[in-house]
Design a protein around this motif. Structure first.
Motif, PDB file in Angstrom:
ATOM      1  N   LYS A  64      -1.264  38.068 -65.989  1.00  0.00           N
ATOM      2  CA  LYS A  64      -1.188  39.487 -65.632  1.00  0.00           C
ATOM      3  C   LYS A  64       0.224  40.013 -65.810  1.00  0.00           C
ATOM      4  O   LYS A  64       0.440  41.142 -66.255  1.00  0.00           O
ATOM      5  N   MET A  65       1.240  39.204 -65.452  1.00  0.00           N
ATOM      6  CA  MET A  65       2.624  39.635 -65.608  1.00  0.00           C
ATOM      7  C   MET A  65       3.011  39.767 -67.083  1.00  0.00           C
ATOM      8  O   MET A  65       3.855  40.599 -67.438  1.00  0.00           O
ATOM      9  N   GLN A  66       2.396  38.973 -67.948  1.00  0.00           N
ATOM     10  CA  GLN A  66       2.676  39.062 -69.378  1.00  0.00           C
ATOM     11  C   GLN A  66       2.272  40.430 -69.926  1.00  0.00           C
ATOM     12  O   GLN A  66       2.870  40.935 -70.875  1.00  0.00           O
ATOM     13  N   LEU A 354       0.872  42.430 -54.952  1.00  0.00           N
ATOM     14  CA  LEU A 354       0.607  43.234 -56.149  1.00  0.00           C
ATOM     15  C   LEU A 354       1.583  42.949 -57.293  1.00  0.00           C
ATOM     16  O   LEU A 354       1.292  43.264 -58.440  1.00  0.00           O
ATOM     17  N   MET A 355       2.741  42.381 -56.983  1.00  0.00           N
ATOM     18  CA  MET A 355       3.747  42.127 -58.009  1.00  0.00           C
ATOM     19  C   MET A 355       4.265  40.688 -57.872  1.00  0.00           C
ATOM     20  O   MET A 355       5.345  40.443 -57.341  1.00  0.00           O
ATOM     21  N   PRO A 356       3.508  39.706 -58.351  1.00  0.00           N
ATOM     22  CA  PRO A 356       3.880  38.293 -58.164  1.00  0.00           C
ATOM     23  C   PRO A 356       5.245  37.930 -58.739  1.00  0.00           C
ATOM     24  O   PRO A 356       5.882  37.001 -58.243  1.00  0.00           O
ATOM     25  N   ALA A 360       8.154  35.693 -57.021  1.00  0.00           N
ATOM     26  CA  ALA A 360       8.806  34.547 -57.653  1.00  0.00           C
ATOM     27  C   ALA A 360      10.321  34.642 -57.510  1.00  0.00           C
ATOM     28  O   ALA A 360      10.991  33.650 -57.172  1.00  0.00           O
ATOM     29  N   PHE A 361      10.880  35.830 -57.738  1.00  0.00           N
ATOM     30  CA  PHE A 361      12.331  36.005 -57.605  1.00  0.00           C
ATOM     31  C   PHE A 361      12.777  35.814 -56.164  1.00  0.00           C
ATOM     32  O   PHE A 361      13.814  35.196 -55.902  1.00  0.00           O
TER      33      PHE A 361
END
Length: 415
Positions: A64-66, A354-356, A360-361
Motif C-alpha cells: 500500500k505504501m508503494q 492509516l499511515m504505516p 515505521a519511522f
C-alpha cells in the motif's frame, strides 16, 4: 429541536479541537514501559510498536505504501528491519525476543531481495538498481549479518554482501554520489552505500578505509552554502542542486557517524543550529533552514509552521544519537501526544494505523533510545497557549449553546 441540532453540528469542529488539545496536553507526559523477562529487560512499548508493524506488514502495508511513494515498499521494510536490529542489540541470543527478531529479519530480507523489492529501480544504472536500492539493501544486510554468529550466516548472503560492497567501492571512485534514477542523485542514498562499506570492515577483513577517506574528501569539497551535505546534487559532478533540508539531513547524520564520527559531529552542530526550532513552545525540526521558506513535498511530509513531520520523526533519532537527549525526548513526547497512539492486545500503532510508514519511522527512532528516566521536559509555554485556546473555545461554545431565556408575548399588567 432542529435549531438545537444545527447548533451542535455547527459547534462540532470546535468541540473536536478542544478534545484534541486536552488529549495532547495529557499525553505529553509519556513514560516508556519497561518489561523484564530473564535475562533481558526490554522496552515493552517498543515491542508493541514492532508487533503493530509486523501485523500491518502481514496485511500488505508495504504494498500500500508503494502506491503512495516511489520507494515505499523497500523503504518501509528496510526501516522496519533496522528497528528490529536496534531492538535486538544487547539481547541474549537465547531470548525469545531475539528469536522473534531473527525471524522478522529473515522475512524482511526476503522481501528486499525480491523482484517486487527491485521492481521500481533500473538494473542498468552504474550501481545495479541505483544508489537507493543498493544503499538500503546492502546496509540492512550488513546489519542483519552483524547479529548472526559467523557460523550461522548464509554463505550466499555473505557473498552477495561482499559483491555489493565491491560494486559500491568501484562506482564511488568515479562519482561522489551515484545516481538513484536516471538524471537524479541524492547524497542520502550514497551515504547508505558508504556506511555499508564501514559495516563490511567491521564484520570482515578491512579493505575500504581508503575508499571511504577519498570519498569523504570529495564530499567536503562539495558542501552547500550552509556548510552541509546538500539535499540533491548534479549526477554529473556532485555539485549541489538543492541545499540541505531537515528530512534528508537528519537521515544522513544517522549513518554519517558510522563513516567518520568527527566530520559527522561537525555536520550535526551546523544542522542543529539551522534546523532545530521551537514552535508553540515545542521542539521540532524544520524542513528548510531558519530564515528560508519552503513548501511540503513527498520527502518532507506535512509541514506546520515550517516544521516538517518527516524531519521531526527522523530528527528525534538523530538528536538522541548525538547526545541531545533533552530535545529528543521532548520530540518523542510531542509525537506521542499528537500522533494518536492506539494500543490493542500486544500491538501499538499511530495515526489510527492509516499511515504505516509513519509508524515505521517512529518505531525506528524509538529503537535507539536507552534509559531516559532522569530526563524531563518542560511544556509550560504550550500549556499556557493551550489554556488560552481552550478558554476561547469554551466561551464560543457557551455563547452558541447556552439556553435562551424564555420570552412571553402576554402583556402583564401589575394591577
Amino acid at each position: 429541536m432542529i435549531n438545537k441540532i444545527l447548533k451542535v453540528v455547527f459547534c462540532l469542529p470546535a468541540i473536536v479541537v478542544l478534545l484534541v488539545i486536552l488529549f495532547s496536553n495529557i499525553n505529553l507526559y509519556y513514560t516508556p514501559e519497561i518489561t523484564f523477562v530473564a535475562p533481558d529487560s526490554v522496552r515493552a512499548d517498543l515491542l508493541k510498536e514492532l508487533r503493530g508493524l509486523k501485523s500491518a506488514l502481514h496485511d500488505n502495508a508495504d504494498i500500500k505504501m508503494q502506491r503512495l511513494y516511489p520507494e515505499g515498499y523497500l523503504f518501509m521494510n528496510a526501516i522496519y528491519g533496522l528497528a528490529w536490529c536496534n531492538f535486538m542489540e544487547g539481547l541474549s541470543n537465547e531470548s525469545e525476543y531475539f528469536e522473534e527478531g531473527t525471524v522478522e529479519l529473515k522475512k524482511t530480507w526476503d522481501k528486499i531481495d525480491s523482484d517486487r523489492g527491485r521492481s521500481p529501480f533500473n538494473e542498468s544504472l552504474p550501481l545495479r538498481y541505483g544508489a537507493f536500492y543498493t544503499g538500503w539493501s546492502t546496509y540492512f544486510l550488513g546489519r542483519k549479518l552483524s547479529l548472526e554468529h559467523p557460523t550461522k550466516r548464509k554463505e550466499s548472503e555473505v557473498t552477495y554482501f561482499k559483491q555489493q560492497c565491491d560494486s559500491i567501492a568501484a562506482v564511488v571512485k568515479e562519482r561522489i554520489y551515484p545516481v538513484s534514477y536516471y538524471g537524479g542523485a541524492w547524497p542520502a542514498d550514497a551515504i547508505l552505500c558508504i556506511a555499508s562499506l564501514s559495516w563490511h570492515d567491521k564484520l570482515f577483513e578491512p579493505r575500504y578505509a581508503e575508499v571511504r577517506k577519498a570519498w569523504l574528501e570529495k564530499v567536503k569539497n562539495n558542501l552547500d552554502v550552509h556548510g552541509l551535505i546538500p539535499h540533491s546534487v548534479s549526477p554529473l559532478n556532485g555539485k549541489p542542486v538543492e541545499s540541505a533540508r531537515g528530512s534528508s539531513q537528519g537521515l544522513m547524520l544517522i549513518f554519517l557517524r558510522e563513516i567518520d564520527a568527527s566530520f559527522a559531529s561537525e555536520q550535526f552542530a551546523i544542522f542543529r543550529s539551522n534546523f532545530l526550532d521551537r514552535t508553540l513552545g515545542l521542539s521540532g525540526i524544520r524542513e528548510y533552514p531558519k530564515g528560508e521558506f519552503g513548501i511540503g513535498d513527498v520527502d518532507s511530509g506535512p509541514m506546520l509552521f515550517q516544521v516538517g513531520s518527516a524531519a521531526t520523526l527522523v530528527g528525534m533519532q538523530t538528536l538522541c544519537l548525538y547526545g541531545d537527549v533533552e530535545n529528543s525526548v521532548q520530540m518523542r513526547d510531542v509525537i506521542e501526544a499528537v500522533a494518536f497512539p492506539y494500543e490493542r492486545d500486544d500491538r501499538k500503532s499511530y495515526l489510527f494505523g492509516l499511515m504505516p510508514i509513519a509508524d515505521a519511522f517512529i518505531t525506528w527512532s524509538h529503537s535507539v533510545e536507552r534509559s531516559h528516566d532522569n530526563v524531563s521536559s518542560s511544556f509550560t509555554t504550550f500549556h499556557v497557549i493551550s489554556a488560552a485556546v481552550c478558554i476561547a473555545l469554551g466561551v464560543f461554545l457557551w455563547i452558541i449553546l447556552r439556553p435562551k431565556k424564555p420570552t412571553s408575548d402576554v402583556l402583564h399588567v401589575p394591577w
